[in-house]
Structure formats: structure tokens, C-alpha cells
Design a protein around this motif. Sequence first.
Motif, mmCIF file in Angstrom:
data_model
loop_
_atom_site.group_PDB
_atom_site.id
_atom_site.type_symbol
_atom_site.label_atom_id
_atom_site.label_comp_id
_atom_site.label_asym_id
_atom_site.label_seq_id
_atom_site.Cartn_x
_atom_site.Cartn_y
_atom_site.Cartn_z
ATOM 1 N N ARG A 67 0.835 -1.214 0.000
ATOM 2 C CA ARG A 67 0.000 0.000 0.000
ATOM 3 C C ARG A 67 0.859 1.250 0.000
ATOM 4 O O ARG A 67 0.523 2.242 -0.669
ATOM 5 C CB ARG A 67 -0.930 -0.022 1.212
ATOM 6 N N LEU A 68 1.966 1.206 0.726
ATOM 7 C CA LEU A 68 2.862 2.359 0.727
ATOM 8 C C LEU A 68 3.472 2.549 -0.656
ATOM 9 O O LEU A 68 3.608 3.683 -1.135
ATOM 10 C CB LEU A 68 3.960 2.162 1.765
ATOM 11 N N ALA A 69 3.823 1.460 -1.320
ATOM 12 C CA ALA A 69 4.351 1.557 -2.684
ATOM 13 C C ALA A 69 3.331 2.199 -3.616
ATOM 14 O O ALA A 69 3.678 3.055 -4.455
ATOM 15 C CB ALA A 69 4.739 0.174 -3.201
ATOM 16 N N PHE A 133 8.784 -5.174 1.067
ATOM 17 C CA PHE A 133 9.579 -4.061 1.565
ATOM 18 C C PHE A 133 10.597 -3.608 0.540
ATOM 19 O O PHE A 133 10.748 -2.410 0.270
ATOM 20 C CB PHE A 133 10.302 -4.430 2.870
ATOM 21 N N LYS A 134 11.312 -4.542 -0.065
ATOM 22 C CA LYS A 134 12.365 -4.184 -1.016
ATOM 23 C C LYS A 134 11.796 -3.430 -2.215
ATOM 24 O O LYS A 134 12.411 -2.482 -2.709
ATOM 25 C CB LYS A 134 13.119 -5.435 -1.462
ATOM 26 N N ALA A 135 10.637 -3.860 -2.688
ATOM 27 C CA ALA A 135 10.027 -3.188 -3.833
ATOM 28 C C ALA A 135 9.624 -1.759 -3.484
ATOM 29 O O ALA A 135 9.776 -0.837 -4.295
ATOM 30 C CB ALA A 135 8.808 -3.982 -4.308
ATOM 31 N N THR A 136 9.128 -1.572 -2.274
ATOM 32 C CA THR A 136 8.730 -0.231 -1.830
ATOM 33 C C THR A 136 9.944 0.660 -1.628
ATOM 34 O O THR A 136 9.971 1.813 -2.063
ATOM 35 C CB THR A 136 7.928 -0.324 -0.518
ATOM 36 N N ILE A 139 11.565 2.272 -4.663
ATOM 37 C CA ILE A 139 10.962 3.500 -5.190
ATOM 38 C C ILE A 139 11.627 4.718 -4.572
ATOM 39 O O ILE A 139 11.908 5.708 -5.256
ATOM 40 C CB ILE A 139 9.447 3.504 -4.922
ATOM 41 N N LEU A 140 11.906 4.641 -3.269
ATOM 42 C CA LEU A 140 12.596 5.744 -2.598
ATOM 43 C C LEU A 140 14.014 5.895 -3.126
ATOM 44 O O LEU A 140 14.475 7.013 -3.369
ATOM 45 C CB LEU A 140 12.614 5.501 -1.088
ATOM 46 N N VAL A 141 14.709 4.789 -3.316
ATOM 47 C CA VAL A 141 16.079 4.840 -3.842
ATOM 48 C C VAL A 141 16.086 5.474 -5.231
ATOM 49 O O VAL A 141 16.959 6.291 -5.555
ATOM 50 C CB VAL A 141 16.703 3.435 -3.887
ATOM 51 N N LYS A 142 15.111 5.121 -6.053
ATOM 52 C CA LYS A 142 15.019 5.692 -7.401
ATOM 53 C C LYS A 142 14.802 7.196 -7.332
ATOM 54 O O LYS A 142 15.392 7.956 -8.119
ATOM 55 C CB LYS A 142 13.880 5.026 -8.167
ATOM 56 N N ALA A 143 13.981 7.648 -6.400
ATOM 57 C CA ALA A 143 13.754 9.084 -6.236
ATOM 58 C C ALA A 143 15.034 9.782 -5.794
ATOM 59 O O ALA A 143 15.315 10.915 -6.220
ATOM 60 C CB ALA A 143 12.641 9.322 -5.223
ATOM 61 N N CYS A 144 15.823 9.115 -4.960
ATOM 62 C CA CYS A 144 17.098 9.682 -4.529
ATOM 63 C C CYS A 144 18.101 9.714 -5.682
ATOM 64 O O CYS A 144 18.939 10.628 -5.766
ATOM 65 C CB CYS A 144 17.665 8.874 -3.360
ATOM 66 N N ALA A 145 18.018 8.733 -6.573
ATOM 67 C CA ALA A 145 18.889 8.723 -7.753
ATOM 68 C C ALA A 145 18.609 9.941 -8.634
ATOM 69 O O ALA A 145 19.533 10.547 -9.199
ATOM 70 C CB ALA A 145 18.678 7.433 -8.541
ATOM 71 N N ARG A 146 17.346 10.308 -8.747
ATOM 72 C CA ARG A 146 16.995 11.503 -9.521
ATOM 73 C C ARG A 146 17.600 12.751 -8.890
ATOM 74 O O ARG A 146 17.981 13.687 -9.589
ATOM 75 C CB ARG A 146 15.472 11.654 -9.607
ATOM 76 N N LEU A 147 17.692 12.741 -7.569
ATOM 77 C CA LEU A 147 18.287 13.865 -6.857
ATOM 78 C C LEU A 147 19.749 14.030 -7.267
ATOM 79 O O LEU A 147 20.229 15.155 -7.474
ATOM 80 C CB LEU A 147 18.183 13.608 -5.349
ATOM 81 N N VAL A 148 20.459 12.919 -7.408
ATOM 82 C CA VAL A 148 21.863 12.952 -7.797
ATOM 83 C C VAL A 148 22.005 13.280 -9.278
ATOM 84 O O VAL A 148 22.834 14.112 -9.681
ATOM 85 C CB VAL A 148 22.544 11.602 -7.487
ATOM 86 N N GLU A 149 21.186 12.640 -10.098
ATOM 87 C CA GLU A 149 21.259 12.845 -11.551
ATOM 88 C C GLU A 149 20.984 14.290 -11.929
ATOM 89 O O GLU A 149 21.558 14.819 -12.896
ATOM 90 C CB GLU A 149 20.264 11.916 -12.247
ATOM 91 N N ALA A 150 20.102 14.952 -11.185
ATOM 92 C CA ALA A 150 19.784 16.357 -11.469
ATOM 93 C C ALA A 150 20.813 17.303 -10.868
ATOM 94 O O ALA A 150 20.675 18.524 -10.990
ATOM 95 C CB ALA A 150 18.404 16.697 -10.919
#
Length: 227
Positions: A67-69, A133-136, A139-150
Amino acid sequence: MTTDNSLPNAPTRLVEATIRLLATSGPSEVKARSVANEAGLSTMGVYTHFGGVPELLQAVADEGFKRLATVFKRVPITDDPITDLCAMLLACRDLARNNPHLYDLMFGLSIDGRYSPSRGTMTTIADGQSEAFKATYAILVKACARLVEAKCVRKIEPEFIAPQLWSAAHGFIMLELAGHFAGMENPASQILVATCNNIVVGLGAKREKVESSTAGVIAEWTSPTEA
């Protein structure tokens, strides 16, 4: 009431029944008999489909992470990774406030220490074995990757950024659920977002940019529809 535990949706009914009991009565009511009654099944269904209450609680925790995902995925992706991360953390807080006992269970904890039947068996955080848990978390890790990429922050592995924000959000949520911020006008802004702002600034972002990005989210925040 049907007691047909062979129904194909019986496991789902038991999980959903447990979530309802958590929301309405708290963890003390999560017992094989009460869950089965709520689901309209026989008590044996808990053991047939899960093996026992601890395993049922693990399935419920996994459903919480699913649900959190879903809530994370409903947060609109913009061209500002800082804005998006802020919205995700606020969404996580909303899910916890909507069903605090479920959130407690997701992390194998309880403010009142009532989840003792599952202690030692929960796999969500301690050893990373829960696929939900890992799948959820991914999603956070991917959002953090965007932080670095930008180039909002220094070149840092997203896997090191995500646990900092996750820890800040989870710590805040647990304290808020326990009533520690009851006297504050807007703890989400004054504590949660402020703390995460400080983390992102510490990672190299400009404070003016960070505060501008998150201020807009706070002002306009509307919780995504919960799963």
C-alpha cells in the motif's frame, strides 16, 4: 458466515480482516479466532493459509508495504526531485496516520509492545527478506537517484541517501504517533520536512533551493488516495 477456507480469496480476506481489526480495535484483538470471525471464515483458515498468527502478521506487514508503494507511485513526478521526495515523505506520514497500528506492524514494532507473537519472525527491515519491503524501498532509492542525476546534491550513491531520509521520516512518524508533537501547530513542516531539508542541504544542495521546493509542497499538499 461461511467457513469455507478453500475459497481462492481466503488469504486475502484474512489479511484484510486483520487490517480492519488493527484499525478499529488495535493489536490486542489480532487473534486467530477474531481475525477468522472478521473474515467470515473458520479459525483453521489462519493456520491452513499462513501457518499461524505470526506468519499472518508478516503477510499483513507486506500488504502495508504494498500500500505504501502504491501511495508512492501516486505522487506526481515533476521536474524537481526535491519536491517529489518531500511529497513522498508526506505521503508516508499520511499512510501511518490513517492506520498507525498497521504502520507499527510493518516495522515489526509497536508503541505498546503488543506484537510480541511476531518478534523474531518479522523480516521487513532486519534482514531485508521481504520482497514487498524491497520493492517499496526501491521506489525511494530511485527518487534519490533523480536527486543525484539532477545535480541537486553532490555525487553520492543513492543507496546512501535513501536510508538517511527513510530514518528521518520513520523516526518522526513513530514519535508523532506516540504523541510527542501534539503541542506543535504543524509538526510535518516544523520537524519532518525541516529535518529532511537539513539532510539534503548537508548533501550539498543549496538551502534556498531546497526550502523553496519543499515550501510549495507543504502549502499545496493533498494526500494521494490511499490504496
